[in-house]
Design a protein around this motif. Structure first.
Motif, PDB file in Angstrom:
ATOM      1  N   ASN A   1      94.603  86.093  38.409  1.00  0.00           N
ATOM      2  CA  ASN A   1      94.847  87.344  37.701  1.00  0.00           C
ATOM      3  C   ASN A   1      96.140  87.147  36.916  1.00  0.00           C
ATOM      4  N   LEU A   2      96.073  87.369  35.619  1.00  0.00           N
ATOM      5  CA  LEU A   2      97.251  87.191  34.767  1.00  0.00           C
ATOM      6  C   LEU A   2      98.163  88.403  34.913  1.00  0.00           C
ATOM      7  N   MET A   3      99.351  88.190  35.448  1.00  0.00           N
ATOM      8  CA  MET A   3     100.272  89.284  35.738  1.00  0.00           C
ATOM      9  C   MET A   3     101.266  89.524  34.599  1.00  0.00           C
ATOM     10  N   ARG A   4     101.637  88.456  33.906  1.00  0.00           N
ATOM     11  CA  ARG A   4     102.617  88.567  32.837  1.00  0.00           C
ATOM     12  C   ARG A   4     102.456  87.386  31.888  1.00  0.00           C
ATOM     13  N   GLY A   5     102.641  87.648  30.580  1.00  0.00           N
ATOM     14  CA  GLY A   5     102.569  86.571  29.610  1.00  0.00           C
ATOM     15  C   GLY A   5     101.236  86.523  28.877  1.00  0.00           C
ATOM     16  N   VAL A   6     101.043  85.452  28.102  1.00  0.00           N
ATOM     17  CA  VAL A   6      99.859  85.290  27.262  1.00  0.00           C
ATOM     18  C   VAL A   6      99.268  83.907  27.479  1.00  0.00           C
ATOM     19  N   VAL A   7      97.954  83.850  27.585  1.00  0.00           N
ATOM     20  CA  VAL A   7      97.216  82.597  27.753  1.00  0.00           C
ATOM     21  C   VAL A   7      96.311  82.405  26.549  1.00  0.00           C
ATOM     22  N   LYS A   8      96.285  81.196  25.990  1.00  0.00           N
ATOM     23  CA  LYS A   8      95.362  80.919  24.894  1.00  0.00           C
ATOM     24  C   LYS A   8      94.216  80.039  25.403  1.00  0.00           C
ATOM     25  N   LEU A   9      93.014  80.366  24.950  1.00  0.00           N
ATOM     26  CA  LEU A   9      91.804  79.671  25.345  1.00  0.00           C
ATOM     27  C   LEU A   9      91.310  78.841  24.178  1.00  0.00           C
ATOM     28  N   SER A  10      90.868  77.626  24.435  1.00  0.00           N
ATOM     29  CA  SER A  10      90.397  76.767  23.353  1.00  0.00           C
ATOM     30  C   SER A  10      89.249  75.885  23.839  1.00  0.00           C
ATOM     31  N   LYS A  11      88.498  75.381  22.856  1.00  0.00           N
ATOM     32  CA  LYS A  11      87.403  74.453  23.109  1.00  0.00           C
ATOM     33  C   LYS A  11      87.697  73.147  22.386  1.00  0.00           C
ATOM     34  N   MET A  12      87.365  72.038  23.049  1.00  0.00           N
ATOM     35  CA  MET A  12      87.583  70.723  22.477  1.00  0.00           C
ATOM     36  C   MET A  12      86.256  70.144  22.005  1.00  0.00           C
ATOM     37  N   LEU A  13      86.229  69.661  20.753  1.00  0.00           N
ATOM     38  CA  LEU A  13      85.042  68.997  20.235  1.00  0.00           C
ATOM     39  C   LEU A  13      85.031  67.537  20.664  1.00  0.00           C
ATOM     40  N   GLU A  14      83.884  66.895  20.515  1.00  0.00           N
ATOM     41  CA  GLU A  14      83.738  65.515  20.977  1.00  0.00           C
ATOM     42  C   GLU A  14      84.662  64.561  20.238  1.00  0.00           C
TER      43      GLU A  14
END
Length: 239
Positions: A64-77
């Motif tokens: 559970n994210l309590m504080r701050g920011v997380v970035k989500l990304s996908k990696m191509l081959e």
């Protein structure tokens, strides 16, 4: 002392002091259930830039994210990477009931996470339908936001994209102050990250930020500290 006061007193100290508990998955649990969950959780802090989850790895825990920011990304081959989303407190980090992670999660700012082993949370979810309902609500909200963002990326002008990005950050970066008219925050992404997220060049992002600043829609201090004096006015620039 009323029944609610007794429950608050019996609640784990960590949970009583949690500023985002009512908005996250724990908001669906009573004091006894929180006590059960707290036996398995641990709080961790991670600096900006730390990889929290690697794509295509086994899921062993949630957070559970309590504080701050997380970035989500996908990696191509071929090694190229595309940012696909941002998460803010009190978002749930992980994919319930899945076996493999489908994205890479990286701390965009310093983050504070409440870590929960997979088996412990899935057992609690199975026993408490209200918790499952809360997590489903969060999943559907994220789906709605992803669809809205598809419209932003596919149909909006460069200026509207940058304004929409700032509006999203302003709404979500501080869950305790979402009702305030004036919002102040540290921008969690670099200009390069914003350009990647919006499908623009760094120069275009900088140019649009300058236009917003000259028009008085935003003010910027030290390139990262943003003030939104009137959130409604910023919203009007989002298209």
């Amino acid at each position: 002392m009323g029944r609610q006061d007794i429950h608050n007193f019996d609640m784990p100290v960590l949970c009583r002091n949690c500023e985002v508990r009512h908005g996250g998955l724990c908001g669906a649990l009573d004091a006894d259930q929180l006590l059960t969950l707290s036996r398995h959780t641990r709080m961790v802090r991670r600096p900006a830039g730390d990889e929290l989850i690697a794509d295509d790895t086994e899921i062993t825990r949630y957070a559970n994210l309590m504080r701050g920011v997380v970035k989500l990304s996908k990696m191509l081959e071929d090694g190229r990477q595309q940012m696909v989303g941002l998460q803010f407190a009190p978002d749930f980090l992980g994919r319930l009931y899945a076996t493999q992670n489908r994205v890479t999660a990286e701390a965009a700012s310093e983050v504070e996470l409440c870590m929960i082993p997979r088996e412990a949370l899935e057992k609690l979810v199975a026993e408490h339908p209200a918790l499952e309902h809360r997590l489903l609500e969060q999943t559907l909200r994220e789906l709605d936001e992803a669809r809205d963002w598809m419209v932003t990326l596919g149909r909006k002008t460069a200026g509207e994209k940058v304004a929409s990005f700032l509006y999203m950050v302003a709404l979500h970066i501080d869950p305790l102050n979402r009702e305030r008219k004036t919002i102040i925050f540290e921008l969690p992404l670099s200009r390069a990250d914003i350009a990647d997220f919006l499908g623009l060049t760094i120069e275009t992002v900088s140019r649009q930020l300058t236009l917003l600043r000259k028009d008085g829609v935003i003010s910027v201090e030290n390139s990262r500290r943003f003030t939104i004096p009137d959130l409604t006015r910023l919203q009007g620039r989002c298209g």
